[in-house]
Motif scaffolding. Structure first.
Motif, PDB file in Angstrom:
ATOM      1  N   ASP A  88      -3.616   6.772 -15.869  1.00 16.32           N
ATOM      2  CA  ASP A  88      -4.330   5.497 -15.755  1.00 16.32           C
ATOM      3  C   ASP A  88      -3.358   4.332 -15.568  1.00 16.32           C
ATOM      4  OD1 ASP A  88      -6.721   6.859 -16.055  1.00 16.32           O
ATOM      5  OD2 ASP A  88      -7.124   6.100 -18.074  1.00 16.32           O
ATOM      6  N   CYS A  89      -2.251   4.354 -16.308  1.00 19.89           N
ATOM      7  CA  CYS A  89      -1.245   3.293 -16.177  1.00 19.89           C
ATOM      8  C   CYS A  89      -0.632   3.285 -14.785  1.00 19.89           C
ATOM      9  CB  CYS A  89      -0.149   3.452 -17.217  1.00 19.89           C
ATOM     10  SG  CYS A  89      -0.663   3.002 -18.874  1.00 19.89           S
ATOM     11  N   VAL A  90      -0.309   4.446 -14.285  1.00 19.29           N
ATOM     12  CA  VAL A  90       0.280   4.535 -12.938  1.00 19.29           C
ATOM     13  C   VAL A  90      -0.718   4.030 -11.904  1.00 19.29           C
ATOM     14  CG1 VAL A  90       1.121   6.115 -11.160  1.00 19.29           C
ATOM     15  CG2 VAL A  90       1.904   6.369 -13.523  1.00 19.29           C
ATOM     16  N   ALA A  91      -1.964   4.437 -12.020  1.00 18.75           N
ATOM     17  CA  ALA A  91      -2.986   3.990 -11.063  1.00 18.75           C
ATOM     18  C   ALA A  91      -3.132   2.474 -11.097  1.00 18.75           C
ATOM     19  CB  ALA A  91      -4.321   4.664 -11.365  1.00 18.75           C
ATOM     20  N   TRP A  92      -3.138   1.904 -12.291  1.00 16.70           N
ATOM     21  CA  TRP A  92      -3.278   0.455 -12.402  1.00 16.70           C
ATOM     22  C   TRP A  92      -2.066  -0.265 -11.808  1.00 16.70           C
ATOM     23  CZ3 TRP A  92      -0.363  -3.298 -14.670  1.00 16.70           C
ATOM     24  CH2 TRP A  92      -0.911  -4.573 -14.623  1.00 16.70           C
ATOM     25  N   THR A  93      -0.858   0.166 -12.161  1.00 20.59           N
ATOM     26  CA  THR A  93       0.330  -0.528 -11.673  1.00 20.59           C
ATOM     27  C   THR A  93       0.495  -0.377 -10.171  1.00 20.59           C
ATOM     28  OG1 THR A  93       1.736   1.340 -12.310  1.00 20.59           O
ATOM     29  CG2 THR A  93       1.621  -0.481 -13.835  1.00 20.59           C
ATOM     30  N   THR A  94       0.039   0.723  -9.625  1.00 17.25           N
ATOM     31  CA  THR A  94       0.124   0.916  -8.175  1.00 17.25           C
ATOM     32  C   THR A  94      -0.807  -0.050  -7.447  1.00 17.25           C
ATOM     33  OG1 THR A  94       0.701   3.236  -8.509  1.00 17.25           O
ATOM     34  CG2 THR A  94      -0.081   2.638  -6.333  1.00 17.25           C
ATOM     35  N   ALA A  95      -1.892  -0.443  -8.099  1.00 19.63           N
ATOM     36  CA  ALA A  95      -2.840  -1.367  -7.473  1.00 19.63           C
ATOM     37  C   ALA A  95      -2.235  -2.749  -7.251  1.00 19.63           C
ATOM     38  CB  ALA A  95      -4.100  -1.478  -8.322  1.00 19.63           C
ATOM     39  N   TYR A  96      -1.216  -3.113  -8.033  1.00 22.20           N
ATOM     40  CA  TYR A  96      -0.577  -4.420  -7.913  1.00 22.20           C
ATOM     41  C   TYR A  96       0.886  -4.253  -7.535  1.00 22.20           C
ATOM     42  CZ  TYR A  96      -4.715  -6.236 -10.229  1.00 22.20           C
ATOM     43  OH  TYR A  96      -6.002  -6.563 -10.551  1.00 22.20           O
ATOM     44  N   ARG A  97       1.142  -4.251  -6.253  1.00 18.26           N
ATOM     45  CA  ARG A  97       2.500  -4.043  -5.731  1.00 18.26           C
ATOM     46  C   ARG A  97       3.485  -5.029  -6.351  1.00 18.26           C
ATOM     47  NH1 ARG A  97       1.255  -4.756  -0.737  1.00 18.26           N
ATOM     48  NH2 ARG A  97       2.134  -6.818  -0.526  1.00 18.26           N
ATOM     49  N   GLY A  98       4.545  -4.492  -6.915  1.00 19.90           N
ATOM     50  CA  GLY A  98       5.596  -5.318  -7.480  1.00 19.90           C
ATOM     51  C   GLY A  98       5.463  -5.600  -8.961  1.00 19.90           C
ATOM     52  N   ALA A 155       4.840   4.553 -10.420  1.00 17.41           N
ATOM     53  CA  ALA A 155       4.143   3.467  -9.727  1.00 17.41           C
ATOM     54  C   ALA A 155       4.926   3.021  -8.503  1.00 17.41           C
ATOM     55  CB  ALA A 155       3.916   2.297 -10.681  1.00 17.41           C
ATOM     56  N   TRP A 156       6.251   2.964  -8.628  1.00 16.13           N
ATOM     57  CA  TRP A 156       7.095   2.597  -7.490  1.00 16.13           C
ATOM     58  C   TRP A 156       6.883   3.573  -6.345  1.00 16.13           C
ATOM     59  CZ3 TRP A 156      10.983   5.167  -4.894  1.00 16.13           C
ATOM     60  CH2 TRP A 156      11.711   4.410  -3.980  1.00 16.13           C
ATOM     61  N   LEU A 157       6.787   4.857  -6.653  1.00 16.58           N
ATOM     62  CA  LEU A 157       6.538   5.862  -5.606  1.00 16.58           C
ATOM     63  C   LEU A 157       5.252   5.548  -4.850  1.00 16.58           C
ATOM     64  CD1 LEU A 157       7.425   9.141  -7.507  1.00 16.58           C
ATOM     65  CD2 LEU A 157       8.617   8.222  -5.509  1.00 16.58           C
ATOM     66  N   GLY A 158       4.231   5.157  -5.596  1.00 19.16           N
ATOM     67  CA  GLY A 158       2.954   4.821  -4.968  1.00 19.16           C
ATOM     68  C   GLY A 158       3.028   3.594  -4.085  1.00 19.16           C
ATOM     69  N   ASP A 159       4.016   2.721  -4.343  1.00 19.86           N
ATOM     70  CA  ASP A 159       4.207   1.507  -3.534  1.00 19.86           C
ATOM     71  C   ASP A 159       4.932   1.787  -2.219  1.00 19.86           C
ATOM     72  OD1 ASP A 159       2.974  -0.271  -5.227  1.00 19.86           O
ATOM     73  OD2 ASP A 159       4.827  -1.042  -6.108  1.00 19.86           O
ATOM     74  N   GLN A 160       5.517   2.963  -2.088  1.00 25.82           N
ATOM     75  CA  GLN A 160       6.317   3.293  -0.904  1.00 25.82           C
ATOM     76  C   GLN A 160       5.440   4.047   0.098  1.00 25.82           C
ATOM     77  OE1 GLN A 160       9.285   1.761  -1.136  1.00 25.82           O
ATOM     78  NE2 GLN A 160       8.438   1.266  -3.138  1.00 25.82           N
ATOM     79  N   PRO A 161       5.135   3.427   1.235  1.00 31.23           N
ATOM     80  CA  PRO A 161       4.238   4.079   2.197  1.00 31.23           C
ATOM     81  C   PRO A 161       4.668   5.497   2.584  1.00 31.23           C
ATOM     82  CG  PRO A 161       4.624   1.803   2.829  1.00 31.23           C
ATOM     83  CD  PRO A 161       5.550   2.100   1.672  1.00 31.23           C
ATOM     84  N   ALA A 162       5.953   5.738   2.735  1.00 32.57           N
ATOM     85  CA  ALA A 162       6.410   7.063   3.140  1.00 32.57           C
ATOM     86  C   ALA A 162       6.243   8.092   2.027  1.00 32.57           C
ATOM     87  CB  ALA A 162       7.877   7.010   3.570  1.00 32.57           C
TER      88      ALA A 162
END
Length: 192
Positions: A88-98, A155-162
């Motif tokens: 849940d934490c990862v999903a939430w942090t991925t929703a807000y880039r940075g 979360a950082w991984l989720g922010d990286q398009p590749a």
């Protein structure tokens, strides 16, 4: 706070939340004010700094994640509670880039407006981790700081398009490394 002032503040927060989700934490305060249909001075009157705006915006989510940790602690097996909360934490942090960068910096800065919320959130995760460790289901060599860092990394991984297409798989790998058994029950997405 007067009803009209509360309404204006809530409107600014809703607008800022949408802008943050679209553009990340570097979104311009001027852009947020423009989207909200107010002048920059009005935005700054409610939120004198970017960090004050982010703290007001993120505090509710942090409080919800903290409450969810307590709920999971009472209703789920220790390893399931821990993995579900981390997911849940990862999903939430991925929703807000940075936002992970801000959270990591705020943990070490007692003067940060986000410090108290981040420390409380980390403590909630640390309690879930300690509970799983006490039950023998989580590695004993991790602490709350390690868990917080792993959440930030995922979360950082989720922010990286590749890398985003691999995020679920990598979550399972990392979650499996946290658990003594190395196996995460309920594949990607389950448990939340």
């Amino acid at each position: 706070m007067r009803a009209d002032a509360r309404k204006n503040r809530d409107h600014l927060l809703a607008t800022a939340g949408a802008a943050l989700a679209e553009q990340g934490t570097d979104v311009s305060l001027r852009d947020i004010a423009r989207r909200a249909g107010v002048g920059l001075a009005t935005l700054l009157r409610h939120f004198p700094t970017r960090e004050a705006l982010l703290e007001a915006l993120l505090r509710t989510s942090f409080d919800e994640l903290t409450a969810r940790a307590a709920e999971f602690e009472e209703s789920r097996a220790p390893e399931d509670a821990l993995v579900s909360w981390v997911r849940d934490c990862v999903a939430w942090t991925t929703a807000y880039r940075g936002v992970t960068v801000l959270m990591a910096a705020a943990i070490d800065d007692p003067d940060s407006a986000l410090h108290a919320s981040c420390v409380t959130l980390r403590a909630a995760g640390a309690r879930l981790l300690a509970r799983a460790q006490s039950s023998g289901t989580a590695r004993p060599d991790l602490d709350g700081t390690d868990l917080f860092a792993l959440i930030a990394a995922l979360a950082w991984l989720g922010d990286q398009p590749a890398l985003a297409p691999r995020a679920d798989h990598l979550f399972e790998v990392v979650a499996g490394a946290i658990l003594v058994s190395g196996v995460v029950k309920g594949a990607a997405g389950a448990g939340s």
